[in-house]
Every structure is written in C-alpha cells, then in structure tokens.
Design an enzyme around this catalytic site. Structure first.
Site, PDB file in Angstrom:
ATOM      1  N   ASN A   1      -3.888  -5.675  -2.066  1.00 12.34           N
ATOM      2  CA  ASN A   1      -4.122  -6.425  -1.097  1.00 12.34           C
ATOM      3  C   ASN A   1      -5.326  -6.856  -1.887  1.00 12.34           C
ATOM      4  O   ASN A   1      -6.161  -7.576  -0.137  1.00 12.34           O
ATOM      5  CB  ASN A   1      -3.323  -5.940   0.194  1.00 12.34           C
ATOM      6  CG  ASN A   1      -3.009  -6.928   0.600  1.00 12.34           C
ATOM      7  OD1 ASN A   1      -2.118  -8.433   0.311  1.00 12.34           O
ATOM      8  ND2 ASN A   1      -3.342  -6.885   2.196  1.00 12.34           N
ATOM      9  N   ARG A   2      -6.875  -7.125  -2.366  1.00 13.90           N
ATOM     10  CA  ARG A   2      -7.342  -7.715  -3.130  1.00 13.90           C
ATOM     11  C   ARG A   2      -7.493  -7.896  -4.049  1.00 13.90           C
ATOM     12  O   ARG A   2      -8.415  -8.566  -4.440  1.00 13.90           O
ATOM     13  CB  ARG A   2      -8.924  -6.655  -2.830  1.00 13.90           C
ATOM     14  CG  ARG A   2      -8.676  -5.667  -1.435  1.00 13.90           C
ATOM     15  CD  ARG A   2      -9.581  -5.840  -0.599  1.00 13.90           C
ATOM     16  NE  ARG A   2      -9.354  -5.325   1.051  1.00 13.90           N
ATOM     17  CZ  ARG A   2      -8.559  -5.080   1.585  1.00 13.90           C
ATOM     18  NH1 ARG A   2      -7.062  -5.819   1.864  1.00 13.90           N
ATOM     19  NH2 ARG A   2      -8.533  -4.593   2.955  1.00 13.90           N
TER      20      ARG A   2
ATOM     21  N   GLU B   1       1.333  -5.199  10.764  1.00 13.52           N
ATOM     22  CA  GLU B   1       0.629  -3.530  10.752  1.00 13.52           C
ATOM     23  C   GLU B   1       1.627  -3.302  11.531  1.00 13.52           C
ATOM     24  O   GLU B   1       1.015  -3.345  12.320  1.00 13.52           O
ATOM     25  CB  GLU B   1      -1.082  -3.717  11.342  1.00 13.52           C
ATOM     26  CG  GLU B   1      -1.955  -4.558   9.882  1.00 13.52           C
ATOM     27  CD  GLU B   1      -2.283  -3.300   8.839  1.00 13.52           C
ATOM     28  OE1 GLU B   1      -1.825  -2.631   8.755  1.00 13.52           O
ATOM     29  OE2 GLU B   1      -3.036  -3.639   7.917  1.00 13.52           O
TER      30      GLU B   1
ATOM     31  N   HIS C   1       0.938  -0.900  -0.411  1.00 13.36           N
ATOM     32  CA  HIS C   1       0.020   0.105  -0.244  1.00 13.36           C
ATOM     33  C   HIS C   1       0.479   1.012   0.175  1.00 13.36           C
ATOM     34  O   HIS C   1       1.986   0.810   0.849  1.00 13.36           O
ATOM     35  CB  HIS C   1      -1.207   0.032   1.144  1.00 13.36           C
ATOM     36  CG  HIS C   1      -1.653  -1.533   0.919  1.00 13.36           C
ATOM     37  ND1 HIS C   1      -2.284  -1.884   1.908  1.00 13.36           N
ATOM     38  CD2 HIS C   1      -2.462  -1.577  -0.096  1.00 13.36           C
ATOM     39  CE1 HIS C   1      -3.298  -2.699   1.540  1.00 13.36           C
ATOM     40  NE2 HIS C   1      -3.793  -2.826   0.285  1.00 13.36           N
ATOM     41  N   ALA C   2       0.715   1.874  -1.013  1.00 11.49           N
ATOM     42  CA  ALA C   2       1.064   3.169  -1.498  1.00 11.49           C
ATOM     43  C   ALA C   2       1.800   4.581   0.429  1.00 11.49           C
ATOM     44  O   ALA C   2       3.247   4.314   0.086  1.00 11.49           O
ATOM     45  CB  ALA C   2       0.857   4.109  -2.807  1.00 11.49           C
ATOM     46  N   ARG C   3       0.680   4.041   0.507  1.00 12.02           N
ATOM     47  CA  ARG C   3       0.994   5.288   1.695  1.00 12.02           C
ATOM     48  C   ARG C   3       1.366   5.336   2.836  1.00 12.02           C
ATOM     49  O   ARG C   3       1.806   5.501   3.333  1.00 12.02           O
ATOM     50  CB  ARG C   3      -0.586   6.173   1.917  1.00 12.02           C
ATOM     51  CG  ARG C   3      -1.386   5.126   2.816  1.00 12.02           C
ATOM     52  CD  ARG C   3      -2.567   5.776   2.880  1.00 12.02           C
ATOM     53  NE  ARG C   3      -4.293   4.832   3.450  1.00 12.02           N
ATOM     54  CZ  ARG C   3      -5.445   4.447   2.717  1.00 12.02           C
ATOM     55  NH1 ARG C   3      -5.654   5.821   2.908  1.00 12.02           N
ATOM     56  NH2 ARG C   3      -6.343   3.366   2.989  1.00 12.02           N
ATOM     57  N   GLU C   4       1.819   3.886   3.085  1.00 12.74           N
ATOM     58  CA  GLU C   4       2.078   3.575   3.838  1.00 12.74           C
ATOM     59  C   GLU C   4       3.739   3.215   4.429  1.00 12.74           C
ATOM     60  O   GLU C   4       4.431   2.098   4.787  1.00 12.74           O
ATOM     61  CB  GLU C   4       1.933   1.781   4.448  1.00 12.74           C
ATOM     62  CG  GLU C   4      -0.061   1.755   4.270  1.00 12.74           C
ATOM     63  CD  GLU C   4      -0.268   0.099   4.724  1.00 12.74           C
ATOM     64  OE1 GLU C   4       0.382  -0.561   3.900  1.00 12.74           O
ATOM     65  OE2 GLU C   4      -2.060  -0.114   4.582  1.00 12.74           O
TER      66      GLU C   4
ATOM     67  N   TYR D   1     -10.298  -6.968  10.251  1.00 11.37           N
ATOM     68  CA  TYR D   1     -11.844  -7.320   9.550  1.00 11.37           C
ATOM     69  C   TYR D   1     -11.122  -8.632   7.777  1.00 11.37           C
ATOM     70  O   TYR D   1     -10.821  -9.096   7.360  1.00 11.37           O
ATOM     71  CB  TYR D   1     -11.937  -6.052   9.042  1.00 11.37           C
ATOM     72  CG  TYR D   1     -11.088  -5.206   7.990  1.00 11.37           C
ATOM     73  CD1 TYR D   1     -10.431  -5.220   6.888  1.00 11.37           C
ATOM     74  CD2 TYR D   1     -10.304  -3.819   8.737  1.00 11.37           C
ATOM     75  CE1 TYR D   1      -9.224  -4.772   6.414  1.00 11.37           C
ATOM     76  CE2 TYR D   1      -9.739  -3.032   7.949  1.00 11.37           C
ATOM     77  CZ  TYR D   1      -9.051  -3.850   7.005  1.00 11.37           C
ATOM     78  OH  TYR D   1      -7.550  -2.909   6.271  1.00 11.37           O
TER      79      TYR D   1
ATOM     80  N   HIS E   1       2.766  -4.030   6.526  1.00 14.70           N
ATOM     81  CA  HIS E   1       2.015  -2.831   6.062  1.00 14.70           C
ATOM     82  C   HIS E   1       1.873  -2.086   7.643  1.00 14.70           C
ATOM     83  O   HIS E   1       2.462  -1.878   8.118  1.00 14.70           O
ATOM     84  CB  HIS E   1       0.370  -3.062   5.769  1.00 14.70           C
ATOM     85  CG  HIS E   1       0.245  -3.710   5.305  1.00 14.70           C
ATOM     86  ND1 HIS E   1      -0.992  -3.882   3.894  1.00 14.70           N
ATOM     87  CD2 HIS E   1       0.689  -5.347   4.818  1.00 14.70           C
ATOM     88  CE1 HIS E   1      -0.846  -4.578   2.738  1.00 14.70           C
ATOM     89  NE2 HIS E   1      -0.304  -5.494   2.884  1.00 14.70           N
ATOM     90  N   SER E   2       0.798  -0.656   7.420  1.00 17.93           N
ATOM     91  CA  SER E   2       0.410  -0.060   8.751  1.00 17.93           C
ATOM     92  C   SER E   2      -1.160   0.463   8.651  1.00 17.93           C
ATOM     93  O   SER E   2      -0.807  -0.044   7.115  1.00 17.93           O
ATOM     94  CB  SER E   2       1.847   1.259   8.885  1.00 17.93           C
ATOM     95  OG  SER E   2       1.484   2.105   8.372  1.00 17.93           O
ATOM     96  N   TYR E   3      -1.212   0.708   9.622  1.00 21.13           N
ATOM     97  CA  TYR E   3      -0.542   0.941  10.861  1.00 21.13           C
ATOM     98  C   TYR E   3      -2.094  -0.172  11.872  1.00 21.13           C
ATOM     99  O   TYR E   3      -3.240  -0.075  11.156  1.00 21.13           O
ATOM    100  CB  TYR E   3      -0.290   2.373  11.913  1.00 21.13           C
ATOM    101  CG  TYR E   3      -1.836   3.136  11.651  1.00 21.13           C
ATOM    102  CD1 TYR E   3      -2.835   2.894  12.752  1.00 21.13           C
ATOM    103  CD2 TYR E   3      -2.460   3.918   9.891  1.00 21.13           C
ATOM    104  CE1 TYR E   3      -4.397   3.976  12.183  1.00 21.13           C
ATOM    105  CE2 TYR E   3      -3.576   4.805  10.206  1.00 21.13           C
ATOM    106  CZ  TYR E   3      -4.404   4.328  11.815  1.00 21.13           C
ATOM    107  OH  TYR E   3      -5.301   4.895  10.864  1.00 21.13           O
TER     108      TYR E   3
ATOM    109  N   ARG F   1      -3.467   5.309  -2.168  1.00 18.48           N
ATOM    110  CA  ARG F   1      -3.181   3.948  -1.492  1.00 18.48           C
ATOM    111  C   ARG F   1      -2.911   2.747  -2.793  1.00 18.48           C
ATOM    112  O   ARG F   1      -2.023   1.262  -1.993  1.00 18.48           O
ATOM    113  CB  ARG F   1      -4.268   3.244  -0.631  1.00 18.48           C
ATOM    114  CG  ARG F   1      -5.049   1.726   0.029  1.00 18.48           C
ATOM    115  CD  ARG F   1      -5.978   1.487   0.531  1.00 18.48           C
ATOM    116  NE  ARG F   1      -6.684   0.144   0.638  1.00 18.48           N
ATOM    117  CZ  ARG F   1      -6.256  -0.401   1.852  1.00 18.48           C
ATOM    118  NH1 ARG F   1      -5.558  -0.418   2.818  1.00 18.48           N
ATOM    119  NH2 ARG F   1      -6.503  -1.934   1.452  1.00 18.48           N
TER     120      ARG F   1
END
Ligand code: 0X9
Ligand code: ZN
Ligand code: ZN
Length: 305
Positions: free
Chosen positions: A140-141, A267, A65-68, A245, A193-195, A123
C-alpha cells in the site's frame, strides 16, 4: 477445515476459493490475475448474475497487509453472504443482477502465509532483491500515486518501504493491471484493512481535497451510519491524509486518479484494545456490520450508474 468465524490460513482459503466457485456456477466464477512473488495464484472471484451485456462492476480486495487478519475474513464473509442472500435480500439480488462484484480474498498471500507460519506481525510482501537482506515492500505504498513522496520509506528494511519502483511488487502490478484492463466497467474500488474503525477516501498522498470530496464524504457518512446501526460501532470518515496520516502510494488514491470515483479504504475493528489480534469471537459481528456499510456504498454506486 474452513470456517467463516475463524481465521483461515492460506491453504484453507485456497481450497475454499475452489469449492465455493464450483458450487455456484450461475452466480460466481474465478480468474487468476497472476502469481505472487513466491508463486501462489492470485484468484479474483466474480460475483454476479450472468448477463448478455457487459455489466458495471465493483472491485474489492482484502489482505493487502499480511497481519490484518480480519480483512480476508471479511472478503470470505462477503462472498458467502452474497451467495446466500441472492434471491431473498432484495438489495443483494438487484446488485448482482445489475452489477458484478470482483473480490480478491487475499492480496498479499505470501505475507499472509508468513504471518501464520513465522511472524504474526508481518505487514509487507515477501519479495527479495540483491543488495538488501531485508525482505518485502509495503504493497500500500507501492502504487503509482505520489509514489514515495510522503509517509513512505525508501529504506528496504522499513515496514512502509515503498518498493524499488511503482508496482515493483508483482502483487500490486497484478491488481493494477486487472483494474486498468477493466477500467471502463469498474465504478468503485473498496479495499479492506484493519484496525482503527475508519472509512477513508482520497487523498492520502496530498492534503488537497479530491474533486468529488463532498460526495465521497456524504457516501462515507451514510455507510458509517449504516454500520453503526447494528451494534453501535463508531467509525470516523474522511480523506486519508487528515483522518489517519499522509501516506503516498496507496491503492485507493491510485484507483481514484485512474478514474474510479468511489474509492474507499475501510479500517475495520477495533480501536486498539486488540488491534491486529482481533479475537475470533469478533469476526461475525465485525463482518455483519461491515456488510451494511459495503452494501450502502454498492447501492449508492448502483443508483448513480
Ligand atoms: O497505512 C496504510 O496503508 C493504511 N493503514 S494500515 O494501518 N492498515 O496500514 C491506511 C491507508 C490509507 N490510504 C492511503 N494511505 N492511500
Ligand atoms: Zn493495512
Ligand atoms: Zn449475515
């Protein structure tokens, strides 16, 4: 200039990949596993002492994910620590003598670049398809594990868009192809990943427990305890579906169903104060504590080869 305690942009990470792999030829090599949608090379670093026979391996990726941003920072940290502690840290020495660790420092390079240049909170990937003006899918989907059945969207404008088909995103296909090709040697898959401070394992696409649930939980709890021993940072461990989730199409579930038993999603910090915008002052402590958890998992895998 590149710094382990700063968030390096893609150009800096790319030149770091080139220089680190040429500076330590006896412990590190690199291979391009394909290009991103926008044509950037996806380079996997292979850490390990050269050996005559084929070695078992661990695959770790960062930056799905780009923003992590803390995630790619961790992969860079891991590579540095592996190289600098080989020969002095007995665990790292034994790990790299017996196994190889494949590290993909940035999975979603196009997205990562976009978060530096245009939209810090992006993301997804940056792929385009005629028929929609919305860009990108959630990598990641996009894996073939209960694909798009739960916790994912078929709307191309959603941040959790599952893509048009499994592995429609070239970045996901490149990684899946690499892991399939090396399936017989890859014993563990670790994705950063985060967070939220969680250590997740399969499944996320179903509430059913994984066949190796008890062992995966035991190892996750050991890794979380190791992480916490440094600065007291608390992690929660458990299957993705109930711990964060339900969400299908993740790389962890896909790798597990392919036969990679020790499949974990980290995470990293924090629990929401800064979220994706974790200050650079937290890069070092976050990476140091996470090293202990990753090394714990690696040691367990090594002991159980
Ligand atoms: O939703 C995700 O992809 C991950 N959380 S994040 O905030 N980094 O986006 C969790 C992934 C857990 N694993 C699966 N859903 N397979
Ligand atoms: Zn993520
Ligand atoms: Zn260190």
């Amino acid at each position: 200039t590149h710094s382990y305690t700063k968030y390096n942009n893609w150009d800096k990470v790319q030149s770091w990949i080139a220089s680190i792999s040429s500076s330590n030829p006896s412990l590190i090599s690199k291979q391009v596993i394909g290009n991103t949608y926008e044509g950037r090379p996806m380079t996997v670093l292979k850490l390990g002492k050269k050996s005559g026979s084929t070695k078992p391996a661990i695959f770790m990726d960062c930056g799905i994910h780009a923003r992590e941003w803390i995630s790619p920072a961790f992969c860079q940290w891991f590579v540095k620590e592996a190289l600098s502690t080989y020969g002095s840290d007995s665990q790292m020495t034994s790990l790299l003598d017996q196994m190889d660790v494949f590290v993909l420092p940035v999975f979603n390079i196009d997205g990562y670049d976009y978060t530096h240049k245009s939209n810090r909170m992006w993301r997804k990937t940056r792929s385009r398809r005629s028929g929609s003006s919305c860009i990108g899918a959630d990598p990641n989907r996009n894996f073939n594990a209960g694909w798009c059945t739960i916790g994912a969207s078929s709307n191309p404008c959603s941040d959790t868009f599952c893509g048009y088909t499994p592995e429609s995103e070239i970045e996901a296909k490149n990684v899946a192809d690499f892991i399939r090709r090396n399936k017989s040697i890859i014993k563990s898959y670790i994705t950063i990943h985060s967070y939220s401070q969680l250590l997740l394992f399969p499944y996320s696409y179903t509430y059913e427990l994984a066949a190796h649930h008890s062992e995966l939980l035991k190892v996750a709890e050991g890794a979380s305890a190791a992480l916490r021993s440094l600065y007291g940072t608390r992690y929660t461990s458990g299957p993705g579906a109930t711990t964060i989730y339900p969400a299908a199409g993740g790389s962890d579930d896909w790798a597990y169903d392919l036969g990679v038993k020790y499949s974990y999603t980290f995470e990293l910090r924090d629990t929401g104060r800064y979220g994706f915008l974790l200050p650079e002052s937290q890069i070092k402590p976050t990476c140091e504590e996470t090293m202990l958890a990753v090394k714990y998992i690696a040691a367990y895998v090594q002991k159980n080869l």
